[in-house]
Design a protein around this motif. Structure first.
Motif, short mmCIF file in Angstrom:
data_model
loop_
_atom_site.label_atom_id
_atom_site.label_comp_id
_atom_site.label_asym_id
_atom_site.label_seq_id
_atom_site.Cartn_x
_atom_site.Cartn_y
_atom_site.Cartn_z
N LEU A 48 -57.73 -5.91 -43.26
CA LEU A 48 -56.31 -5.52 -43.12
C LEU A 48 -55.49 -5.96 -44.32
O LEU A 48 -54.62 -5.22 -44.79
CB LEU A 48 -55.73 -6.09 -41.83
N SER A 49 -55.76 -7.15 -44.83
CA SER A 49 -54.97 -7.66 -45.93
C SER A 49 -55.17 -6.89 -47.23
O SER A 49 -54.28 -6.87 -48.08
CB SER A 49 -55.24 -9.15 -46.16
N VAL A 50 -56.34 -6.27 -47.39
CA VAL A 50 -56.56 -5.49 -48.61
C VAL A 50 -56.25 -4.01 -48.44
O VAL A 50 -56.40 -3.23 -49.38
CB VAL A 50 -58.00 -5.68 -49.17
N GLY A 51 -55.83 -3.62 -47.24
CA GLY A 51 -55.35 -2.25 -47.06
C GLY A 51 -56.22 -1.32 -46.25
O GLY A 51 -55.93 -0.12 -46.19
N PHE A 52 -57.28 -1.81 -45.64
CA PHE A 52 -58.09 -0.96 -44.78
C PHE A 52 -57.57 -1.09 -43.35
O PHE A 52 -57.55 -2.18 -42.80
CB PHE A 52 -59.57 -1.37 -44.82
N ARG A 53 -57.21 0.01 -42.76
CA ARG A 53 -56.68 -0.02 -41.40
C ARG A 53 -57.76 0.23 -40.35
O ARG A 53 -57.53 0.02 -39.17
CB ARG A 53 -55.57 1.02 -41.25
N ASN A 54 -58.91 0.68 -40.79
CA ASN A 54 -60.01 0.99 -39.88
C ASN A 54 -61.19 0.08 -40.23
O ASN A 54 -61.77 0.18 -41.31
CB ASN A 54 -60.40 2.47 -40.05
N LEU A 55 -61.55 -0.81 -39.33
CA LEU A 55 -62.59 -1.80 -39.60
C LEU A 55 -63.96 -1.16 -39.82
O LEU A 55 -64.70 -1.59 -40.70
CB LEU A 55 -62.65 -2.82 -38.46
N SER A 56 -64.29 -0.13 -39.07
CA SER A 56 -65.61 0.49 -39.26
C SER A 56 -65.69 1.19 -40.61
O SER A 56 -66.73 1.16 -41.27
CB SER A 56 -65.93 1.47 -38.12
N TYR A 57 -64.59 1.79 -41.06
CA TYR A 57 -64.55 2.40 -42.39
C TYR A 57 -64.72 1.32 -43.47
O TYR A 57 -65.46 1.50 -44.44
CB TYR A 57 -63.25 3.17 -42.58
N PHE A 58 -64.05 0.20 -43.28
CA PHE A 58 -64.18 -0.92 -44.23
C PHE A 58 -65.63 -1.37 -44.30
O PHE A 58 -66.18 -1.52 -45.40
CB PHE A 58 -63.27 -2.07 -43.81
N HIS A 59 -66.28 -1.57 -43.16
CA HIS A 59 -67.68 -2.00 -43.14
C HIS A 59 -68.58 -0.98 -43.85
O HIS A 59 -69.44 -1.37 -44.64
CB HIS A 59 -68.16 -2.19 -41.70
N ARG A 60 -68.37 0.29 -43.55
CA ARG A 60 -69.19 1.34 -44.14
C ARG A 60 -69.04 1.37 -45.67
O ARG A 60 -70.03 1.42 -46.41
CB ARG A 60 -68.82 2.69 -43.53
N GLU A 61 -67.80 1.33 -46.15
CA GLU A 61 -67.55 1.39 -47.59
C GLU A 61 -68.01 0.11 -48.30
O GLU A 61 -68.52 0.16 -49.41
CB GLU A 61 -66.07 1.65 -47.87
N PHE A 62 -67.84 -1.03 -47.64
CA PHE A 62 -68.28 -2.30 -48.22
C PHE A 62 -69.81 -2.29 -48.38
O PHE A 62 -70.32 -2.67 -49.43
CB PHE A 62 -67.85 -3.47 -47.33
N LYS A 63 -70.51 -1.85 -47.34
CA LYS A 63 -71.98 -1.81 -47.41
C LYS A 63 -72.43 -0.81 -48.47
O LYS A 63 -73.42 -1.05 -49.17
CB LYS A 63 -72.57 -1.47 -46.05
N LYS A 64 -71.73 0.30 -48.59
CA LYS A 64 -72.08 1.30 -49.60
C LYS A 64 -71.96 0.71 -51.01
O LYS A 64 -72.79 0.94 -51.87
CB LYS A 64 -71.14 2.51 -49.48
N LYS A 65 -70.93 -0.10 -51.25
CA LYS A 65 -70.70 -0.68 -52.57
C LYS A 65 -71.59 -1.89 -52.85
O LYS A 65 -72.13 -2.01 -53.93
CB LYS A 65 -69.23 -1.09 -52.73
N TYR A 66 -71.74 -2.79 -51.88
CA TYR A 66 -72.43 -4.06 -52.12
C TYR A 66 -73.83 -4.15 -51.51
O TYR A 66 -74.55 -5.11 -51.76
CB TYR A 66 -71.57 -5.23 -51.62
N GLY A 67 -74.21 -3.19 -50.67
CA GLY A 67 -75.55 -3.18 -50.10
C GLY A 67 -75.74 -4.08 -48.89
O GLY A 67 -76.84 -4.14 -48.35
N VAL A 68 -74.71 -4.80 -48.51
CA VAL A 68 -74.76 -5.67 -47.32
C VAL A 68 -73.43 -5.55 -46.58
O VAL A 68 -72.43 -5.14 -47.14
CB VAL A 68 -75.00 -7.16 -47.67
N THR A 69 -73.46 -5.94 -45.32
CA THR A 69 -72.23 -5.93 -44.55
C THR A 69 -71.33 -7.09 -45.00
O THR A 69 -71.82 -8.05 -45.60
CB THR A 69 -72.51 -6.07 -43.03
#
Length: 76
Positions: A48-69
């Motif tokens: 939320l503090s970095v601007g993602f309002r949807n937690l599942s979207y944040f998890h998906r994009e984070f894993k896509k970029k860094y390879g881990v949750t």
């Protein structure tokens, strides 16, 4: 800068190499990774503090970029 939204987006992509939206998403993910390394807050608070309002979207994009949750990130 006197550009329409359309022309700004095209100009940005031409000179930066990625869309403006992808650039902003990347900055948000990098800041989230930094906060996760510091271990300051929960994943929800960080997303939320970095601007993602949807937690599942944040998890998906984070894993896509860094390879881990986000939960596994600091230990990787």
């Amino acid at each position: 800068c006197y550009f329409s939204e359309y022309h700004f987006m095209r100009f940005f992509k031409k000179y930066v190499g990625m869309s403006c939206l992808d650039y902003i998403k990347n900055l948000r993910l990098e800041k989230a990774a930094e906060l996760l390394e510091q271990g300051a807050s929960s994943t929800l608070d960080i997303s939320l503090s970095v601007g993602f309002r949807n937690l599942s979207y944040f998890h998906r994009e984070f894993k896509k970029k860094y390879g881990v949750t986000p939960k596994k990130f600091p230990s990787s």
